[in-house]
Write an enzyme that holds these catalytic residues in place. Sequence first.
Site, PDB file in Angstrom:
ATOM      1  N   ASP A 198       0.674  -1.651   0.289  1.00 62.38           N
ATOM      2  CA  ASP A 198       0.148  -0.831  -0.599  1.00 62.38           C
ATOM      3  C   ASP A 198       1.118   1.208  -0.125  1.00 62.38           C
ATOM      4  O   ASP A 198       0.084   2.262   0.958  1.00 62.38           O
ATOM      5  CB  ASP A 198      -1.262   0.048   1.191  1.00 62.38           C
ATOM      6  CG  ASP A 198      -1.894  -0.988   1.025  1.00 62.38           C
ATOM      7  OD1 ASP A 198      -2.027  -1.236  -0.140  1.00 62.38           O
ATOM      8  OD2 ASP A 198      -2.419  -1.257   2.297  1.00 62.38           O
ATOM      9  N   LYS A 233       1.587   2.393  -5.155  1.00 62.41           N
ATOM     10  CA  LYS A 233       2.851   2.095  -6.867  1.00 62.41           C
ATOM     11  C   LYS A 233       1.463   1.812  -7.131  1.00 62.41           C
ATOM     12  O   LYS A 233       1.650   2.417  -8.250  1.00 62.41           O
ATOM     13  CB  LYS A 233       2.728   0.747  -6.449  1.00 62.41           C
ATOM     14  CG  LYS A 233       3.424  -0.463  -5.034  1.00 62.41           C
ATOM     15  CD  LYS A 233       3.832  -1.812  -4.993  1.00 62.41           C
ATOM     16  CE  LYS A 233       2.325  -2.668  -4.581  1.00 62.41           C
ATOM     17  NZ  LYS A 233       2.232  -2.061  -3.173  1.00 62.41           N
ATOM     18  N   GLY A 286      -4.526  -3.983  -4.174  1.00 67.10           N
ATOM     19  CA  GLY A 286      -5.412  -3.475  -4.218  1.00 67.10           C
ATOM     20  C   GLY A 286      -4.646  -2.511  -4.332  1.00 67.10           C
ATOM     21  O   GLY A 286      -4.503  -1.738  -3.902  1.00 67.10           O
ATOM     22  N   HIS A 287      -4.746  -1.851  -6.041  1.00 64.28           N
ATOM     23  CA  HIS A 287      -4.183  -0.321  -6.029  1.00 64.28           C
ATOM     24  C   HIS A 287      -4.652   0.458  -6.711  1.00 64.28           C
ATOM     25  O   HIS A 287      -5.719   0.165  -7.590  1.00 64.28           O
ATOM     26  CB  HIS A 287      -2.915  -0.692  -7.223  1.00 64.28           C
ATOM     27  CG  HIS A 287      -2.102  -1.914  -6.721  1.00 64.28           C
ATOM     28  ND1 HIS A 287      -1.021  -2.565  -7.433  1.00 64.28           N
ATOM     29  CD2 HIS A 287      -1.887  -2.531  -5.820  1.00 64.28           C
ATOM     30  CE1 HIS A 287      -0.802  -3.294  -6.946  1.00 64.28           C
ATOM     31  NE2 HIS A 287      -0.466  -3.308  -5.715  1.00 64.28           N
ATOM     32  N   GLN A 291       1.666  -6.292  -3.479  1.00 62.47           N
ATOM     33  CA  GLN A 291       2.064  -6.494  -2.150  1.00 62.47           C
ATOM     34  C   GLN A 291       3.776  -5.745  -1.516  1.00 62.47           C
ATOM     35  O   GLN A 291       4.024  -4.388  -2.435  1.00 62.47           O
ATOM     36  CB  GLN A 291       2.769  -7.639  -1.360  1.00 62.47           C
ATOM     37  CG  GLN A 291       1.223  -8.617  -1.319  1.00 62.47           C
ATOM     38  CD  GLN A 291       1.052  -9.254  -2.417  1.00 62.47           C
ATOM     39  OE1 GLN A 291       1.486  -9.743  -2.835  1.00 62.47           O
ATOM     40  NE2 GLN A 291      -0.492  -8.578  -2.748  1.00 62.47           N
TER      41      GLN A 291
HETATM   42  P1  GDP Z   1      -0.878   0.304  -3.268  1.00 64.23           P
HETATM   43  O1  GDP Z   1      -1.462  -0.847  -3.338  1.00 64.23           O
HETATM   44  O2  GDP Z   1       0.410   0.080  -3.356  1.00 64.23           O
HETATM   45  O3  GDP Z   1      -1.583   0.831  -5.084  1.00 64.23           O
HETATM   46  O4  GDP Z   1      -1.766   1.423  -2.858  1.00 64.23           O
HETATM   47  P2  GDP Z   1      -3.011   1.310  -2.055  1.00 64.23           P
HETATM   48  O5  GDP Z   1      -4.054   2.277  -3.087  1.00 64.23           O
HETATM   49  O6  GDP Z   1      -3.604   0.491  -1.906  1.00 64.23           O
HETATM   50  O7  GDP Z   1      -3.401   2.794  -1.229  1.00 64.23           O
HETATM   51  C1  GDP Z   1      -2.540   3.991  -1.359  1.00 64.23           C
HETATM   52  C2  GDP Z   1      -3.562   5.216  -0.937  1.00 64.23           C
HETATM   53  O8  GDP Z   1      -3.084   6.505  -1.334  1.00 64.23           O
HETATM   54  C3  GDP Z   1      -5.210   5.383  -2.504  1.00 64.23           C
HETATM   55  O9  GDP Z   1      -5.939   5.378  -2.118  1.00 64.23           O
HETATM   56  C4  GDP Z   1      -4.002   6.114  -3.315  1.00 64.23           C
HETATM   57  O10 GDP Z   1      -5.354   7.137  -3.489  1.00 64.23           O
HETATM   58  C5  GDP Z   1      -3.625   7.095  -2.093  1.00 64.23           C
HETATM   59  N1  GDP Z   1      -2.677   8.336  -1.979  1.00 64.23           N
HETATM   60  C6  GDP Z   1      -1.595   8.161  -3.590  1.00 64.23           C
HETATM   61  N2  GDP Z   1      -0.627   8.866  -3.015  1.00 64.23           N
HETATM   62  C7  GDP Z   1      -1.254   9.753  -2.535  1.00 64.23           C
HETATM   63  C8  GDP Z   1      -0.337  10.868  -1.829  1.00 64.23           C
HETATM   64  O11 GDP Z   1       0.554  11.595  -2.153  1.00 64.23           O
HETATM   65  N3  GDP Z   1      -0.856  11.893  -0.921  1.00 64.23           N
HETATM   66  C9  GDP Z   1      -2.463  10.602  -0.537  1.00 64.23           C
HETATM   67  N4  GDP Z   1      -3.307  11.912   0.793  1.00 64.23           N
HETATM   68  N5  GDP Z   1      -3.058  10.088  -0.813  1.00 64.23           N
HETATM   69  C10 GDP Z   1      -2.071   9.089  -1.573  1.00 64.23           C
HETATM   70  P1  IMO Z   2      -0.840  -3.950  -2.321  1.00 61.60           P
HETATM   71  O1  IMO Z   2      -0.660  -4.441  -3.338  1.00 61.60           O
HETATM   72  C1  IMO Z   2      -0.659  -4.594   2.049  1.00 61.60           C
HETATM   73  C2  IMO Z   2      -0.656  -8.870   3.794  1.00 61.60           C
HETATM   74  C3  IMO Z   2      -2.416  -9.266   4.468  1.00 61.60           C
HETATM   75  C4  IMO Z   2      -1.382 -10.220   5.324  1.00 61.60           C
HETATM   76  C5  IMO Z   2      -0.438 -10.245   4.831  1.00 61.60           C
HETATM   77  C6  IMO Z   2       0.099 -11.823   3.882  1.00 61.60           C
HETATM   78  O2  IMO Z   2      -2.265  -3.728  -2.018  1.00 61.60           O
HETATM   79  O3  IMO Z   2       0.447  -3.325  -1.386  1.00 61.60           O
HETATM   80  P2  IMO Z   2      -1.964 -13.010   2.139  1.00 61.60           P
HETATM   81  O4  IMO Z   2      -3.728 -12.631   1.772  1.00 61.60           O
HETATM   82  O5  IMO Z   2      -1.103 -12.627   0.951  1.00 61.60           O
HETATM   83  O6  IMO Z   2      -1.614 -14.281   2.180  1.00 61.60           O
HETATM   84  O7  IMO Z   2      -1.992 -11.901   4.177  1.00 61.60           O
HETATM   85  O8  IMO Z   2      -0.569  -9.490   3.633  1.00 61.60           O
HETATM   86  N1  IMO Z   2      -1.159  -8.501   2.280  1.00 61.60           N
HETATM   87  C7  IMO Z   2      -1.383  -6.802   2.300  1.00 61.60           C
HETATM   88  N2  IMO Z   2      -0.953  -5.550   2.991  1.00 61.60           N
HETATM   89  N3  IMO Z   2      -0.757  -4.188   0.523  1.00 61.60           N
HETATM   90  C8  IMO Z   2      -1.278  -5.781   0.070  1.00 61.60           C
HETATM   91  O9  IMO Z   2      -0.724  -5.141  -1.188  1.00 61.60           O
HETATM   92  C9  IMO Z   2      -1.341  -6.197   0.841  1.00 61.60           C
HETATM   93  N4  IMO Z   2      -1.417  -8.351   0.386  1.00 61.60           N
HETATM   94  C10 IMO Z   2      -1.126  -8.777   0.990  1.00 61.60           C
HETATM   95  O10 IMO Z   2      -2.762  -7.959   5.014  1.00 61.60           O
HETATM   96  O11 IMO Z   2      -1.054  -9.436   6.913  1.00 61.60           O
HETATM   97 MG    MG Z   3      -3.230  -2.119  -2.309  1.00 66.33          MG
END
Ligand code: GDP
Ligand code: IMO
Ligand code: MG
Length: 426
Positions: free
Chosen positions: A13, A16, A40-41, A225
């Site tokens: 998270d 990316k 979840g991207h 991840q």
């Molecule tokens: P990923 O799994 O690495 O793609 O990241 P996620 O989407 O799970 O979580 C990142 C969250 O931060 C999302 O809700 C984005 O929309 C949000 N986000 C991305 N860049 C920024 C930033 O620079 N500032 C803030 N406040 N939110 C951001």
């Molecule tokens: P993105 O791509 C954050 C965590 C789960 C748990 C561990 C193992 O959005 O960054 P799993 O279901 O993979 O066997 O769970 O990994 N986890 C993540 N945490 N971002 C993710 O993906 C994750 N995918 C799995 O919360 O701790």
């Molecule tokens: Mg994510």
Amino acid sequence: MACTCVVGLQWGDEAKGKIVDILTDQHDFVVRYNGGANAGHTVVHGDRTFKLSLLPTGVLKPHVRSVIGNGVVFYPPRFLEEVANLRTAGVRVGENLVVSDHAHVIFPYHMEEERLNEAGAEQSIGTTGRGIGPCYQDKVGRIAAVRVGELLYPDHLRERLGVIVPRKNRLLRGLSPDAKQFDADALCRDYLGYAEQMRPHVVNATQLLHDGLRAGKNILFEAAQGSLLDVDHGTYPYVTSSNSSTAGVWSGSGVPSRKLDRVIGVIKAYSTRVGRGPFPTELNDDIGERIRRTGREYGTVTGRPRRCGWFDAVAVRYTAAIGAADEMALMLLDVLSEVDEVRIAVAYELDGKRIDYFPSDAFLLERCKPIYETLPGWRVDVSGVKRQADLPAATRRYIDRLSELLQLPISIVSVGPDRDQTIYLR
Ligand code: GDP
Ligand code: IMO
Ligand code: MG
């Protein structure tokens, strides 16, 4: 021809999705090489927000080839659902989206196995419940695994499931007398139905990518991840079941890692973690709560509140080295505007001794206490800033200090979810 990898250097998270989206236009292929629908991207385009889980973020751009590599564990209903949702949202999805015939297939019995393993167990991992771990276990165990290509051969699939499903039922019942039981014929019917819809998307992805390399195409790898969740290099056993660091690129796509020209390590300006496992810089206080609120730190997949803490330079120095990061994208910097001072873990104390390496075994990391460096906060909203020079001096100092501690350039700074809220550094 250029190959780039966008990889998370923390516990996932790191945002990316935003970076992959920004870079997509410069590439011909966007490839997911690990994980599955546990990811979840998020991508924000103005007032539209897209959340990609199993599909590569590149799928938002129909002119780019989006590839689900052999290293991914693939749940067909989720694939079809995500495609349908995108089409409803007006995104064109056709043969630009492909899946490797060698990716492994997730079945509902994988989710049941995970549920039973996690339920109430003192040593639960805190997984996402998507069947990821059990499917990778079957992949490595070989005898009970099914790959995407096998779904296209009805007689073969019927025969395989006829052997696998009764075995799974016995195993599940061994875990709990109340375990769900599955019917091989019904599963076979469902999966053949999915396969018919998926057929146009199933390819030999490794060959496709090698053809691309030979034709001088640009390939972008999108890790799922974070590297601290890597099954070999992360905080084992509190990890996911795949190589989420760049270590997974080669095995998970068939493209040799030495073809990578650029590795962009994505880091948050602080740390978060979902699920269980050690987290030395975790903040169980008002500051942690403020970061969670401002950063909207709730899981994209499960909605769970993310644990929040200070930036951990010991951990990221380690993952940047494991992943051969060339540069970093520093994300969610705007969120730290909420705090009066910022802290960075620069070393740990383990059993009374100062260490500056990262012990990735969970039982050791649990005993580590962070040694912090404290910097002044900036208390100014930076979410509208477009140029490095317009950032407050304290913010620039924080960026410079991170870069210095990690001994890597920071090339991108993100100050908000939208693509426009991005500052490119020299
Ligand atoms: P990923 O799994 O690495 O793609 O990241 P996620 O989407 O799970 O979580 C990142 C969250 O931060 C999302 O809700 C984005 O929309 C949000 N986000 C991305 N860049 C920024 C930033 O620079 N500032 C803030 N406040 N939110 C951001
Ligand atoms: P993105 O791509 C954050 C965590 C789960 C748990 C561990 C193992 O959005 O960054 P799993 O279901 O993979 O066997 O769970 O990994 N986890 C993540 N945490 N971002 C993710 O993906 C994750 N995918 C799995 O919360 O701790
Ligand atoms: Mg994510």
